[in-house]
Design an enzyme around this catalytic site. Structure first.
Site, PDB file in Angstrom:
ATOM      1  N   PHE A 539      -2.495   3.185  11.153  1.00  0.00           N
ATOM      2  CA  PHE A 539      -3.833   2.629  11.422  1.00  0.00           C
ATOM      3  C   PHE A 539      -3.871   1.264  12.064  1.00  0.00           C
ATOM      4  CE2 PHE A 539      -4.090   4.810   7.267  1.00  0.00           C
ATOM      5  CZ  PHE A 539      -4.584   6.002   7.758  1.00  0.00           C
ATOM      6  N   ASP A 651       2.201   9.291   1.544  1.00  0.00           N
ATOM      7  CA  ASP A 651       2.903   9.063   2.815  1.00  0.00           C
ATOM      8  C   ASP A 651       4.195   8.278   2.585  1.00  0.00           C
ATOM      9  OD1 ASP A 651       3.361   9.345   5.511  1.00  0.00           O
ATOM     10  OD2 ASP A 651       2.007   7.745   6.125  1.00  0.00           O
TER      11      ASP A 651
END
Ligand SMILES: *[C@@H]1O[C@H](CO)[C@@H](O)[C@H](O)[C@H]1NC(C)=O
Ligand SMILES: *[C@@H]1O[C@H](CO)[C@@H](O)[C@H](O)[C@H]1NC(C)=O
Ligand SMILES: *[C@@H]1O[C@H](CO)[C@@H](O)[C@H](O)[C@H]1NC(C)=O
Ligand SMILES: *[C@@H]1O[C@H](CO)[C@@H](O)[C@H](O)[C@H]1NC(C)=O
Ligand SMILES: *[C@@H]1O[C@H](CO)[C@@H](O)[C@H](O)[C@H]1NC(C)=O
Ligand SMILES: *[C@@H]1O[C@H](CO)[C@@H](O)[C@H](O)[C@H]1NC(C)=O
Ligand SMILES: *[C@@H]1O[C@H](CO)[C@@H](O)[C@H](O)[C@H]1NC(C)=O
Ligand SMILES: *[C@@H]1O[C@H](CO)[C@@H](O)[C@H](O)[C@H]1NC(C)=O
Ligand SMILES: *[C@@H]1O[C@H](CO)[C@@H](O)[C@H](O)[C@H]1NC(C)=O
Ligand SMILES: *[C@@H]1O[C@H](CO)[C@@H](O)[C@H](O)[C@H]1NC(C)=O
Ligand SMILES: *[C@@H]1O[C@H](CO)[C@@H](O)[C@H](O)[C@H]1NC(C)=O
Ligand SMILES: *[C@@H]1O[C@H](CO)[C@@H](O)[C@H](O)[C@H]1NC(C)=O
Length: 840
Positions: A539, A651
């Site tokens: 991100f 993740d």
């Protein structure tokens, strides 16, 4: 056994290890000699079990039969990827063979290149023109004694441990004793201007910016850094030194003394008595500001601390960093300052689990908003630095006012005896540890006034609330008209406040964990306008920055619209939890479309840089890899089992594991995490994560925190094997590590997979194979058969065995899964995982 037979044994065991060219005792070297830092050129090399190693260049055998001896050469500490040219003390026997590697760990007492360690194959040259020159492996100049042209004839390590360059007439041209680092040896003196500066940590030898000890014209002083520096200890030469004679500080057997150079050391000086030396001693200024005297103990065959040289009044609570910044030390215990008779808190612990790291103000002090400054009064609290007095402030009230007037004042301390209108006011610009005192013991009274910043938002909303209450009361008393006005006012204010909230999109003041909020401007400034990029994470992009003294990593989220949800998830999640194996969130910023997160800085970057060999880092040894795996397990175990709600990371991959200076691993990037309610064991969620690390149950969309256990298993394999799980640069049959794992496990050939870049890994084959078996357990297809993270820790720590019924054939389906995913994301080069881990 008499000395003769000992000598015999010593010689007998020594012979094979010393090359023919290496004399037993070699304290001197001549000019025009070059040494290269590798085992082949410096055969007198020894590795120690703590991971350090030495390669001696000159060594002086002890006068006694055997014992600690001084040598100069290359030194490295674990993980041994960086070397110092140093003087160190080693344990040797009469043949100058370096012995007792288990307990006689080398003690560095001087070094040339603290701030810029060199690599394997660096060179040291005593050049023909008489300079001692250190160059790194690429030939770049790192350090020089700058003595060319001064007729240097040779180099010698003296019996005292002084490295000396002397000329043809045997006069000293240069000596290490005149360039001290953090240590002193018996017989060594500090002259005016010379200083001792501790290192930052055992592996980062850079000068610590915090502490310093130096000789000034009137004595020895120890300071802790701030502007101006704050002295915490001094030893002055006696007042009789009126003639401005230069002074010196000398460490001898039994004393550390300050004296006038022209007189006898014991004359007109002041001194600190020290325990008489039974064997070799040295003194070192430590990174916590203590000056410690070390001594070799023959009986215990090891080094130990025999004296803490600096004694502060009334006790160790007077050390500046004993409880960190703003920490209050009471009988050795640390706490954060609290206002007497008030429930408000203005400080939080920097680390909940480590009170001695200190406290931080909830709102940083801002010179732009001086009207919101307040002083917190702490009675019976004293401070070590009383050197900066405020003129004219002789009572507590004036002392307080003095601090309000000047923004650089962070606190004042008011100290008095009998009469509280006849005291002394001291100010500081930076607040280190405070001490609780008992006036009847120390014979003075002391109060501290700490400056705190009230956040404007809290004071505004209090003001609003007061106005509303006032309006309502008046309304009730004086009639309907006023009531209507009050109600209107109330509604107006409420609407106004609602508007403000909409502007902010979320009321950040209510976020847990008291994470600091920063303005965008502040973060732009502290990152030098986002100039130093550390990397790209999920991100957004991560930049290096500096807030106050602390290095930080600032993550600037890209496409705030897209990343907003993740942003809130991340702030909410990590803001409220703290664990040594989780990267700490320091603060955040939300302004307009900007979303930024401020994390602690992790100097060694992410784990992938250390296991895939793309960055020329030396291979990690077994012990470091094991510790990294255990650290990841502990971080995950905390998320899964020790928080109020289960937190699945979703993740886990090497790019999201960060390493500090000492290779302590911390789990980073909670942006993808989803909270799972404990009673709702499975949760529907959008597919997310990174191909190659995804557990098979992602296909069913029913996931639990066990997906992290799977990804952990993949990471363990990558760490042990030193490669990426999916590496398309390899021959087709080797592309997929988990497929190879299945084959090798079935044929009992797991050994083949161990990372062969590192000799040390080969030495630890058996442990590495056990580690792969643990990985197989974590990689079980059926999530319920994978261990919990707490079981993983038990296995790693040896208190539990791996489930013996695990099945390697069930590794297959996972593989199909990763292949499918990789086909979906077609690419020609291995993708940067972060690109794939974006929201889908
Ligand atoms: C240094 O030179 C002197 C005189 O040339 C010689 O005797 C001595 O052995 C040399 N020392 C070393 C360590 O090479
Ligand atoms: C150091 O130099 C030697 C000999 O020149 C060479 O074999 C070795 O690979 C070098 N080591 C490193 C780490 O560069
Ligand atoms: C030697 O001289 C260089 C250049 O003048 C200087 O940068 C360096 O600090 C000096 N080294 C020492 C040990 O004084
Ligand atoms: C040089 O001087 C030191 C003491 O200053 C002495 O120990 C050493 O033996 C001398 N060396 C020579 C070659 O004279
Ligand atoms: C650095 O300091 C630490 C403790 O203060 C010590 O353990 C370590 O040996 C020092 N390292 C060097 C190279 O001086
Ligand atoms: C060592 O510590 C200093 C601060 O004292 C820091 O600037 C530097 O980056 C550190 N070095 C490494 C290799 O982490
Ligand atoms: C200082 O020490 C020396 C040698 O230890 C001694 O001879 C001398 O008398 C001492 N002087 C004083 C003033 O104590
Ligand atoms: C230092 O001064 C004091 C008084 O001024 C005197 O009594 C003392 O003898 C002096 N000491 C020395 C060593 O000169
Ligand atoms: C230090 O001094 C004491 C006596 O004051 C003596 O017994 C001891 O041997 C000395 N130590 C060394 C290493 O010289
Ligand atoms: C502060 O608290 C201490 C101990 O709780 C108490 O003795 C003292 O009187 C208090 N001081 C004020 C000003 O309330
Ligand atoms: C201290 O007081 C004196 C006289 O009362 C005044 O002249 C001086 O300016 C004052 N100093 C400060 C720093 O307030
Ligand atoms: C605040 O104090 C510092 C340190 O004494 C001084 O340098 C600075 O000028 C002062 N600032 C003001 C506004 O008085």
């Amino acid at each position: 056994m008499g000395p003769a037979s000992l000598l015999f044994i010593a010689l007998a065991t020594t012979a094979p290890l010393l090359s023919a060219a290496q004399p037993y005792d070699y304290p001197t070297a001549n000019i025009s000699t070059l040494w290269t830092n590798n085992k082949a050129s410096l055969p007198h090399s020894v590795s120690y079990p703590d991971g350090s190693a030495v390669r001696a260049i000159v060594l002086r055998s002890p006068q006694t039969f055997y014992g600690p001896s001084f040598a100069a050469g290359f030194f490295c500490a674990a993980p041994c990827d960086a070397f110092l040219f140093a003087v160190f003390i080693l344990y040797t026997n009469s043949g100058a063979k370096i012995t007792m590697p288990t307990t006689g760990i080398p003690q560095v007492v001087w070094s040339a290149n603290r701030a810029s360690p060199v690599r394997e194959n660096a060179t040291l040259e005593l050049s023909s023109d008489g300079s001692l020159v250190l160059r790194d492996a690429d030939g770049s100049l790192v350090w020089s004694s700058n003595t060319s042209g001064r007729s240097v004839a040779g180099m010698e390590i003296t019996e005292m441990g002084n490295l000396v360059l002397s000329d043809l007439k045997n006069a000293t041209v240069w000596q290490s004793f005149e360039h001290p680092t953090d240590a002193l040896l018996p017989g060594q003196s500090l002259l005016e201007g010379m200083r001792l500066v501790p290192n930052t940590s055992a592996t980062n030898w850079t000068e610590n910016q915090l502490y310093m000890m130096t000789v000034l014209p009137d004595g020895l002083y120890a300071y802790v850094g701030s502007t101006p520096p704050q002295p915490y200890f001094s030893l002055s030469v006696s007042k009789n030194n009126t003639g401005n004679d230069p002074i010196m500080v000398t460490f001898t057997n039994g004393t550390l003394s300050v004296s006038v150079q022209s007189k006898e050391p014991n004359d007109s000086g002041t001194s600190i008595p020290l325990p008489a030396a039974k064997s070799t001693q040295y003194m070192r200024l430590e990174s916590d500001g203590h000056l410690k005297l070390y001594e070799w103990s023959d009986a215990e065959a090891t080094w130990g601390v025999v004296s803490d040289v600096i004694k502060l009044f009334p006790d160790d609570c007077a050390f500046p960093t004993v409880c960190g910044e703003y920490g209050l030390c009471t009988g050795g215990q640390c706490s954060c300052p609290l206002q007497n008779s008030s429930s408000s808190t203005y400080f939080k612990r920097v680390d909940e689990r480590k009170p001695n790291l200190g406290c931080a103000p909830l709102t940083p002090i801002s010179c732009q908003e001086m009207q919101h400054h307040q002083l917190l009064t702490l009675t019976d609290v004293s401070y070590f630095d009383i050197s900066h007095t405020v003129a004219n402030a002789t009572n507590g009230e004036d002392c307080k006012q003095a601090c309000f007037k000047n923004c650089s004042c962070s606190a004042t301390i008011f100290r008095y005896g009998q009469n509280d209108s006849d005291g002394t006011c001291m100010w500081v610009t930076k607040v280190f540890s405070l001490q609780s005192i008992q006036p009847e013991i120390v014979h003075f009274n002391s109060s501290a006034y700490l400056k705190v910043q009230l956040s404007p938002s809290t004071s505004d909303s209090n003001a609003n609330r007061k106005k509303v209450m006032l309006g309502a009361t008046l309304g009730a008393i004086t009639g309907i008209v006023l009531l209507v006005i009050a109600v209107t006012l109330y509604l107006y204010l409420r609407r106004k406040r609602k508007h403000q909230e909409l502007d902010e999109e979320l009321d950040f003041d209510q976020l847990p964990g008291m994470t600091m909020r920063y303005s965008f401007e502040k973060l732009r400034e502290c990152t030098g306008d986002f100039s130093k990029k550390l990397g790209e994470g999920g991100f957004g992009t991560v930049f290096e920055g500096k807030i106050g003294e602390e290095r930080v990593a600032v993550k600037r989220l890209e496409g705030a619209r897209q990343g907003k949800k993740e942003f809130f998830a991340e702030v909410e999640t990590i803001g409220s939890i703290e664990h040594i194996n989780l990267v700490r969130l320091i603060g955040f910023c939300a302004e307009k479309s900007e979303r930024l997160l401020v994390y602690e800085y992790m100097p060694r970057g992410s784990l992938d840089r250390w296991i895939y060999y793309r960055h020329n880092n030396a291979p990690l040894d077994w012990c470091t890899r094991y510790r990294i795996i255990l650290d990841i397990a502990k971080g995950l175990c905390y998320l899964h089992e020790e928080c109020r709600r289960i937190i699945a990371h979703l993740d886990i991959k090497p790019q999201n594991i960060l390493l500090d200076d000492n290779f302590n691993a911390k789990v980073a990037d909670f942006g993808l995490s989803k909270l799972i309610d404990r009673d709702q064991s499975k949760v529907m969620t959008m597919m997310r994560g990174t191909p190659g690390y995804l557990a098979p149950e992602w296909l069913t969309s029913q996931i639990t925190e066990k997906v992290d256990v799977y990804s952990f298993g993949v990471v363990v394999m990558e760490v042990v094997c030193g490669r990426k799980n999916i590496d398309i640069s390899l021959p087709e049959e080797s592309v997929q590590l988990i497929k190879l794992l299945r084959e090798k496990a079935q044929n009992d050939q797991l050994v083949d997979l161990i990372d062969n870049h590192s000799d040390d890994m080969v030495l630890h084959q058996e442990e590495a194979v056990q580690m792969m078996k643990l990985a197989i357990w974590c990689l079980q297809n059926d999530s319920s058969r994978r261990p919990s993270m707490s079981s993983v820790i038990k296995v790693l720590e040896g208190s539990m065995n791996i489930d013996s019924t695990i099945d390697c054939s069930s590794l297959e389906e996972n593989l199909v899964m990763s292949v499918q995913l990789n086909k979906q994301f077609t690419y020609s080069v291995p993708p940067e995982a972060s690109i794939l881990s974006g929201p889908r």
